[in-house]
Every structure is written in C-alpha cells, then in structure tokens.
Design a protein around this motif. Structure first.
Motif, mmCIF file in Angstrom:
data_model
loop_
_atom_site.group_PDB
_atom_site.id
_atom_site.type_symbol
_atom_site.label_atom_id
_atom_site.label_comp_id
_atom_site.label_asym_id
_atom_site.label_seq_id
_atom_site.Cartn_x
_atom_site.Cartn_y
_atom_site.Cartn_z
ATOM 1 N N ARG A 210 0.069 -1.088 0.027
ATOM 2 C CA ARG A 210 0.069 0.603 -0.072
ATOM 3 C C ARG A 210 1.051 1.075 -0.302
ATOM 4 O O ARG A 210 0.549 2.061 -0.466
ATOM 5 C CB ARG A 210 -0.775 0.295 1.408
ATOM 6 N N GLN B 247 -1.109 4.275 -0.220
ATOM 7 C CA GLN B 247 -2.104 4.484 -0.034
ATOM 8 C C GLN B 247 -1.535 4.488 1.392
ATOM 9 O O GLN B 247 -0.415 4.016 2.293
ATOM 10 C CB GLN B 247 -3.272 3.233 -0.318
ATOM 11 N N SER B 248 -2.443 4.889 2.372
ATOM 12 C CA SER B 248 -2.132 4.507 3.875
ATOM 13 C C SER B 248 -2.385 3.156 4.670
ATOM 14 O O SER B 248 -3.283 1.776 3.815
ATOM 15 C CB SER B 248 -3.050 5.566 4.466
#
Length: 239
Positions: free
Chosen positions: A173, A178-179
């Motif tokens: 991620r 992405q978090s």
C-alpha cells in the motif's frame, strides 16, 4: 565359570541404516518439506523481484526476501491451513463415522471409548506411557494432547499469518501511496480472508475425498487403504 545361555543375545546396536529404516516415513516428508520450502523461496524471490521491477523499485537479495514479511505470510498461511485440517480431522473422527472408510472408526466405537479400549489406568500395558497409567489431570491432558498441540500450532500459525500479512499488505500500500491498515482492520479485510479461505477449502476437500474415495478404491500395502479384497462396507479396517 558359568556360560551365558545360548538364548541370551547382547543388545544389538542400530546403525545409520537401521535409523533410516525405522524413521523412513518422517525423514522422507521432512526432506520433501525442506526441498519444497527452498523451491518456494527461490521462486517467490524471483516473482517478488519481477513485481519490484514493474513498480520501478530496486531488487532485493534472496536473504532479504526469506526474512521479509512477504515470504513469511506465504509460508504461514499454508501451515495454518494444514494444521487446521489435522485439528478438525482428529477431533471429528472421535465422534463422526463414515461407513466403509478406513479413515473412520468402527461404527460402534463413536466417542472417547472405554478405559479398557484405550489402555489407560488399570488397563495400561507394560509399554504404556507413564501419564496413561496415571490418573487425574495428567491422564486427561495426555488423552487430549494430540488435538491440543495441533490446535495450538494452527492458532499460532494463523496469528503469524495475520501479523506478517498486515506488514506485507502495508508495504504494498505504501508503494502505491495508500495509507496503511491497522491490524484489526486487516483482520476484516478481503485480502486476509481470501488468503485464508483459499487454503481452507482445498484442505477440507482433500480430507473429504480421502474419507469417501477410500471406501471404494484401494492401494495395496498402504495403512491408509483397506486390504484390496475388503468389502466396500468394511469400516475402520486398514491394510
């Protein structure tokens, strides 16, 4: 001087050949396991580096890969499904029966069976384990020890899968900007359950196939099969 009886023989020392013969089954599968683990590491390393190249990132060494969360989650997800299979099989075959299968007990033996059948307490034999001859919690614990160990290994492997899985997922991620996910969030994520269930269904199908196919099919000389000439409805009979 008294000569020893001709019937008395000194204890024989078992050499390497005797050890291999007496432990051939375990040694074979241990060796096959190690070879497949090495093969998985090599193939997984190559696949991982291919993915890194696609993402425009630097390749890593084999040593770095086998100590990574990506390798650990792949190994642990297989281990937990295998030990779940044995845990369920051991527990289910205490009570559940399958007419005609050598994987089942005889139809009148469902349950924990009597002390005489299990050779515990007053019915223990000379070679019985010490805790089988004892009473109280020792006998109770020893009577469930196989199921307890299989269940414990399954739960620990599943825990390792979840921890290494969230680490591997978050690395991917982060590469995609992405978090990251928390561990509780990962436990409810589709990726975790996809990894888990794709292994469970294959293991459970294999056990069901073995229990049912062994009713009608035979393998001469195998303890997992009935004798070749045994009737299809003969239950709990091993070759």
């Amino acid at each position: 001087m008294t000569r020893p009886s001709s019937r008395t023989r000194p204890p024989q020392r078992r050499g390497p050949r005797g050890f291999v013969r007496d432990n051939g089954l375990g040694l074979f599968f241990l060796g096959a396991f190690l070879l497949s683990l090495v093969g998985q590491a090599i193939a997984g390393h190559a696949d991982f580096n291919d993915q890194m190249a696609v993402d425009g990132l630097q390749r890593i060494s084999l040593g770095a890969y086998v100590t990574s969360s990506d390798f650990a989650v792949d190994v642990s997800e297989n281990w937990q499904s295998e030990y779940l299979q044995f845990f369920l099989y051991i527990g289910a075959t205490v009570w559940l029966l399958q007419r005609g299968s050598p994987e089942s007990k005889e139809l009148h033996k469902a349950g924990g069976e009597s002390d005489e059948d299990q050779m515990v307490g007053a019915y223990a034999k000379d070679g019985s384990p010490r805790w089988a001859r004892s009473g109280g919690w020792r006998r109770t614990l020893y009577s469930q020890s196989l199921l307890l160990v299989m269940g414990t290994v399954f739960l620990l492997s599943w825990l390792v899968q979840s921890i290494t899985g969230v680490a591997a997922c978050n690395e991917q991620r982060l590469r995609q900007l992405q978090s990251p996910l928390s561990w509780p969030d990962y436990l409810g994520a589709a990726e975790f359950w996809s990894r888990t269930l794709q292994n469970w269904q294959s293991e459970l199908l294999a056990v069901a196939s073995m229990a049912v196919l062994s009713i009608y099919l035979r393998q001469r000389g195998s303890p997992e099969s009935k004798p070749v000439g045994a009737a299809h409805d003969a239950t709990g009979v091993e070759g």
